[in-house]
Scaffold this motif. Structure first.
Motif, PDB file in Angstrom:
ATOM      1  N   GLN A  74      13.696  -8.006  -5.087  1.00 31.34           N
ATOM      2  CA  GLN A  74      15.068  -8.192  -4.616  1.00 31.34           C
ATOM      3  C   GLN A  74      15.140  -8.234  -3.092  1.00 31.34           C
ATOM      4  O   GLN A  74      15.980  -8.940  -2.522  1.00 31.34           O
ATOM      5  CB  GLN A  74      15.968  -7.093  -5.166  1.00 31.34           C
ATOM      6  N   LEU A  75      14.278  -7.492  -2.421  1.00 31.09           N
ATOM      7  CA  LEU A  75      14.321  -7.464  -0.967  1.00 31.09           C
ATOM      8  C   LEU A  75      14.038  -8.839  -0.367  1.00 31.09           C
ATOM      9  O   LEU A  75      14.553  -9.177   0.699  1.00 31.09           O
ATOM     10  CB  LEU A  75      13.302  -6.445  -0.433  1.00 31.09           C
ATOM     11  N   THR A  76      13.250  -9.662  -1.047  1.00 29.64           N
ATOM     12  CA  THR A  76      12.918 -10.983  -0.517  1.00 29.64           C
ATOM     13  C   THR A  76      14.072 -11.966  -0.629  1.00 29.64           C
ATOM     14  O   THR A  76      14.033 -13.034   0.003  1.00 29.64           O
ATOM     15  CB  THR A  76      11.707 -11.575  -1.258  1.00 29.64           C
ATOM     16  N   ARG A  77      15.121 -11.645  -1.411  1.00 28.40           N
ATOM     17  CA  ARG A  77      16.171 -12.638  -1.644  1.00 28.40           C
ATOM     18  C   ARG A  77      17.586 -12.105  -1.537  1.00 28.40           C
ATOM     19  O   ARG A  77      18.541 -12.883  -1.611  1.00 28.40           O
ATOM     20  CB  ARG A  77      15.999 -13.247  -3.039  1.00 28.40           C
ATOM     21  N   PRO A  88      20.426 -10.555   0.698  1.00 28.31           N
ATOM     22  CA  PRO A  88      20.834 -10.228   2.066  1.00 28.31           C
ATOM     23  C   PRO A  88      21.442  -8.834   2.195  1.00 28.31           C
ATOM     24  O   PRO A  88      21.288  -8.181   3.232  1.00 28.31           O
ATOM     25  CB  PRO A  88      21.866 -11.308   2.408  1.00 28.31           C
ATOM     26  N   LEU A  89      22.149  -8.376   1.162  1.00 25.56           N
ATOM     27  CA  LEU A  89      22.737  -7.041   1.208  1.00 25.56           C
ATOM     28  C   LEU A  89      21.646  -5.979   1.285  1.00 25.56           C
ATOM     29  O   LEU A  89      21.718  -5.042   2.095  1.00 25.56           O
ATOM     30  CB  LEU A  89      23.624  -6.810  -0.015  1.00 25.56           C
ATOM     31  N   LEU A  90      20.619  -6.117   0.469  1.00 27.49           N
ATOM     32  CA  LEU A  90      19.511  -5.167   0.496  1.00 27.49           C
ATOM     33  C   LEU A  90      18.747  -5.272   1.810  1.00 27.49           C
ATOM     34  O   LEU A  90      18.326  -4.262   2.381  1.00 27.49           O
ATOM     35  CB  LEU A  90      18.577  -5.419  -0.687  1.00 27.49           C
ATOM     36  N   GLN A  91      18.583  -6.480   2.315  1.00 28.77           N
ATOM     37  CA  GLN A  91      17.912  -6.666   3.596  1.00 28.77           C
ATOM     38  C   GLN A  91      18.686  -5.987   4.722  1.00 28.77           C
ATOM     39  O   GLN A  91      18.101  -5.355   5.613  1.00 28.77           O
ATOM     40  CB  GLN A  91      17.750  -8.157   3.889  1.00 28.77           C
ATOM     41  N   GLY A  92      20.019  -6.117   4.676  1.00 34.30           N
ATOM     42  CA  GLY A  92      20.838  -5.454   5.680  1.00 34.30           C
ATOM     43  C   GLY A  92      20.730  -3.948   5.581  1.00 34.30           C
ATOM     44  O   GLY A  92      20.657  -3.243   6.600  1.00 34.30           O
ATOM     45  N   SER A  93      20.706  -3.430   4.365  1.00 32.95           N
ATOM     46  CA  SER A  93      20.583  -2.001   4.156  1.00 32.95           C
ATOM     47  C   SER A  93      19.262  -1.480   4.702  1.00 32.95           C
ATOM     48  O   SER A  93      19.210  -0.427   5.363  1.00 32.95           O
ATOM     49  CB  SER A  93      20.700  -1.675   2.659  1.00 32.95           C
ATOM     50  N   VAL A  94      18.192  -2.199   4.449  1.00 34.34           N
ATOM     51  CA  VAL A  94      16.874  -1.778   4.930  1.00 34.34           C
ATOM     52  C   VAL A  94      16.821  -1.801   6.453  1.00 34.34           C
ATOM     53  O   VAL A  94      16.308  -0.868   7.088  1.00 34.34           O
ATOM     54  CB  VAL A  94      15.781  -2.688   4.335  1.00 34.34           C
ATOM     55  N   GLY A 139       6.688   2.219   4.947  1.00 36.05           N
ATOM     56  CA  GLY A 139       5.688   1.652   5.833  1.00 36.05           C
ATOM     57  C   GLY A 139       5.129   0.338   5.332  1.00 36.05           C
ATOM     58  O   GLY A 139       4.934  -0.608   6.106  1.00 36.05           O
ATOM     59  N   VAL A 140       4.902   0.245   4.035  1.00 30.63           N
ATOM     60  CA  VAL A 140       4.354  -0.982   3.452  1.00 30.63           C
ATOM     61  C   VAL A 140       5.333  -2.143   3.598  1.00 30.63           C
ATOM     62  O   VAL A 140       4.952  -3.249   3.975  1.00 30.63           O
ATOM     63  CB  VAL A 140       3.997  -0.762   1.967  1.00 30.63           C
ATOM     64  N   GLN A 141       6.633  -1.884   3.312  1.00 32.99           N
ATOM     65  CA  GLN A 141       7.577  -2.998   3.400  1.00 32.99           C
ATOM     66  C   GLN A 141       7.783  -3.422   4.852  1.00 32.99           C
ATOM     67  O   GLN A 141       7.972  -4.613   5.133  1.00 32.99           O
ATOM     68  CB  GLN A 141       8.899  -2.654   2.698  1.00 32.99           C
ATOM     69  N   LEU A 142       7.728  -2.477   5.790  1.00 33.20           N
ATOM     70  CA  LEU A 142       7.863  -2.837   7.200  1.00 33.20           C
ATOM     71  C   LEU A 142       6.661  -3.653   7.666  1.00 33.20           C
ATOM     72  O   LEU A 142       6.805  -4.666   8.363  1.00 33.20           O
ATOM     73  CB  LEU A 142       8.013  -1.566   8.041  1.00 33.20           C
ATOM     74  N   ASP A 189       4.254 -11.229   0.845  1.00 35.17           N
ATOM     75  CA  ASP A 189       3.213 -10.523   0.086  1.00 35.17           C
ATOM     76  C   ASP A 189       3.634  -9.101  -0.283  1.00 35.17           C
ATOM     77  O   ASP A 189       2.782  -8.276  -0.634  1.00 35.17           O
ATOM     78  CB  ASP A 189       1.913 -10.485   0.884  1.00 35.17           C
ATOM     79  N   LEU A 190       4.936  -8.802  -0.228  1.00 32.55           N
ATOM     80  CA  LEU A 190       5.380  -7.417  -0.421  1.00 32.55           C
ATOM     81  C   LEU A 190       5.003  -6.882  -1.796  1.00 32.55           C
ATOM     82  O   LEU A 190       4.514  -5.748  -1.918  1.00 32.55           O
ATOM     83  CB  LEU A 190       6.899  -7.313  -0.224  1.00 32.55           C
ATOM     84  N   GLU A 191       5.213  -7.656  -2.839  1.00 28.91           N
ATOM     85  CA  GLU A 191       4.907  -7.158  -4.181  1.00 28.91           C
ATOM     86  C   GLU A 191       3.421  -6.831  -4.314  1.00 28.91           C
ATOM     87  O   GLU A 191       3.050  -5.801  -4.888  1.00 28.91           O
ATOM     88  CB  GLU A 191       5.326  -8.168  -5.250  1.00 28.91           C
ATOM     89  N   ALA A 192       2.564  -7.683  -3.771  1.00 33.15           N
ATOM     90  CA  ALA A 192       1.122  -7.430  -3.837  1.00 33.15           C
ATOM     91  C   ALA A 192       0.759  -6.160  -3.073  1.00 33.15           C
ATOM     92  O   ALA A 192      -0.101  -5.374  -3.513  1.00 33.15           O
ATOM     93  CB  ALA A 192       0.351  -8.619  -3.269  1.00 33.15           C
ATOM     94  N   ARG A 193       1.403  -5.933  -1.948  1.00 38.23           N
ATOM     95  CA  ARG A 193       1.123  -4.733  -1.163  1.00 38.23           C
ATOM     96  C   ARG A 193       1.626  -3.468  -1.866  1.00 38.23           C
ATOM     97  O   ARG A 193       1.001  -2.407  -1.762  1.00 38.23           O
ATOM     98  CB  ARG A 193       1.725  -4.862   0.232  1.00 38.23           C
ATOM     99  N   ILE A 194       2.752  -3.584  -2.566  1.00 33.08           N
ATOM    100  CA  ILE A 194       3.257  -2.439  -3.332  1.00 33.08           C
ATOM    101  C   ILE A 194       2.296  -2.103  -4.465  1.00 33.08           C
ATOM    102  O   ILE A 194       2.009  -0.927  -4.738  1.00 33.08           O
ATOM    103  CB  ILE A 194       4.661  -2.735  -3.882  1.00 33.08           C
ATOM    104  N   ARG A 195       1.786  -3.125  -5.130  1.00 32.98           N
ATOM    105  CA  ARG A 195       0.812  -2.875  -6.189  1.00 32.98           C
ATOM    106  C   ARG A 195      -0.448  -2.222  -5.628  1.00 32.98           C
ATOM    107  O   ARG A 195      -1.029  -1.326  -6.243  1.00 32.98           O
ATOM    108  CB  ARG A 195       0.470  -4.177  -6.911  1.00 32.98           C
ATOM    109  N   ALA A 196      -0.880  -2.646  -4.443  1.00 34.47           N
ATOM    110  CA  ALA A 196      -2.064  -2.044  -3.823  1.00 34.47           C
ATOM    111  C   ALA A 196      -1.812  -0.572  -3.506  1.00 34.47           C
ATOM    112  O   ALA A 196      -2.688   0.287  -3.722  1.00 34.47           O
ATOM    113  CB  ALA A 196      -2.428  -2.806  -2.551  1.00 34.47           C
ATOM    114  N   LEU A 197      -0.630  -0.266  -3.001  1.00 41.25           N
ATOM    115  CA  LEU A 197      -0.280   1.124  -2.713  1.00 41.25           C
ATOM    116  C   LEU A 197      -0.337   1.974  -3.978  1.00 41.25           C
ATOM    117  O   LEU A 197      -0.937   3.060  -3.994  1.00 41.25           O
ATOM    118  CB  LEU A 197       1.132   1.179  -2.108  1.00 41.25           C
ATOM    119  N   LEU A 198       0.281   1.479  -5.038  1.00 41.89           N
ATOM    120  CA  LEU A 198       0.331   2.239  -6.284  1.00 41.89           C
ATOM    121  C   LEU A 198      -1.054   2.396  -6.913  1.00 41.89           C
ATOM    122  O   LEU A 198      -1.343   3.415  -7.542  1.00 41.89           O
ATOM    123  CB  LEU A 198       1.292   1.564  -7.260  1.00 41.89           C
ATOM    124  N   LYS A 199      -1.910   1.407  -6.736  1.00 42.53           N
ATOM    125  CA  LYS A 199      -3.282   1.517  -7.260  1.00 42.53           C
ATOM    126  C   LYS A 199      -4.038   2.666  -6.607  1.00 42.53           C
ATOM    127  O   LYS A 199      -4.943   3.259  -7.222  1.00 42.53           O
ATOM    128  CB  LYS A 199      -4.034   0.198  -7.025  1.00 42.53           C
TER     129      LYS A 199
END
Length: 226
Positions: A89-92, A94-100, A156-159, A169-179
């Motif tokens: 959702q963050l990639t698409r 705008p409301l969530l992007q503004g919040s972040v 930190g990962v999303q930033l 590549d956010l989803e891939a980085r989140i998966r790497a974090l969780l792994k």
């Protein structure tokens, strides 16, 4: 009922416009006039819902709590899916992007930027409590510590992803974090059942989309898919 629904729709439209402007300009550089430029509304209509820029920004910050989830039998899978939905959702959105952006903006004087962070910590903690009750967690896991760690690492990962690729590549980085995190907190038998496959985000998004369709058909507002 129609008037109430129209009011909710107007409020949502204002928030989406504000999120878009805050995402682009930040808190200090944004004015209510900037938000009005994106809307076919009068200043009075905006102030009917939000009395100031500060109140509008607080509502945008609070919108992170609206990120949907799908209830799972395995609660650690629910935690995974929540993170992947956020990434999607963050990639698409705008409301969530503004919040972040507001939550990370040091110059946002007067805003309590702890609100979304504490909201995520509480949400993580609740899921982890359920996971512990079901025997999914290793005995040493501290729930508060883990809930806060997940939130801070995710931030930190999303930033990092935003700076490096614009969240491509956010989803891939989140998966790497969780792994890296999950083997330290999950019981081995549970770890083997968790799905962190590259297409997991798409599957959860499709599931949320189907749920939204069912709720829309029933006249209810439901979560959007990715």
């Amino acid at each position: 009922m129609v008037t109430q629904e129209r009011g909710l729709a107007t409020r949502r439209m204002i928030l989406e416009a504000a999120g878009s402007v805050f995402a682009e300009r930040g808190y200090s550089a944004t004015t209510v006039a900037d938000v009005l430029k994106k809307l076919s509304l009068t200043r009075g209509a905006v102030y009917f819902h939000f009395s100031s820029k500060e109140e509008l920004a607080r509502a945008v910050l609070a919108s992170q709590a609206d990120v949907p989830t799908v209830v799972r039998d395995i609660k650690l899978q629910e935690l995974i899916d929540l993170g992947l939905v956020f990434a999607c959702q963050l990639t698409r959105d705008p409301l969530l992007q503004g919040s972040v952006r507001l939550s990370l903006e040091l110059e946002a004087v007067g805003l309590d930027r702890r609100l979304p962070f504490q909201g995520w910590v509480d949400r993580n903690h609740h899921i982890l409590e359920q996971a512990r009750a079901q025997g999914e967690l290793r005995p040493h896991v501290d729930l508060v510590e883990t809930a806060e760690l997940l939130c801070s690492c995710f931030t930190g990962v999303q930033l990092f992803s935003q700076v490096m690729t614009g969240w491509v590549d956010l989803e891939a980085r989140i998966r790497a974090l969780l792994k890296h995190v999950l083997p330290n907190i999950a019981e081995p038998s549970v770890l083997l059942q968790l799905d962190l496959s590259p297409d997991r985000g798409l599957k959860v998004g499709a599931e949320l989309g189907a749920l939204a369709g069912l709720k829309e058909a029933a006249g209810q507002e439901g979560p959007e898919g990715c």
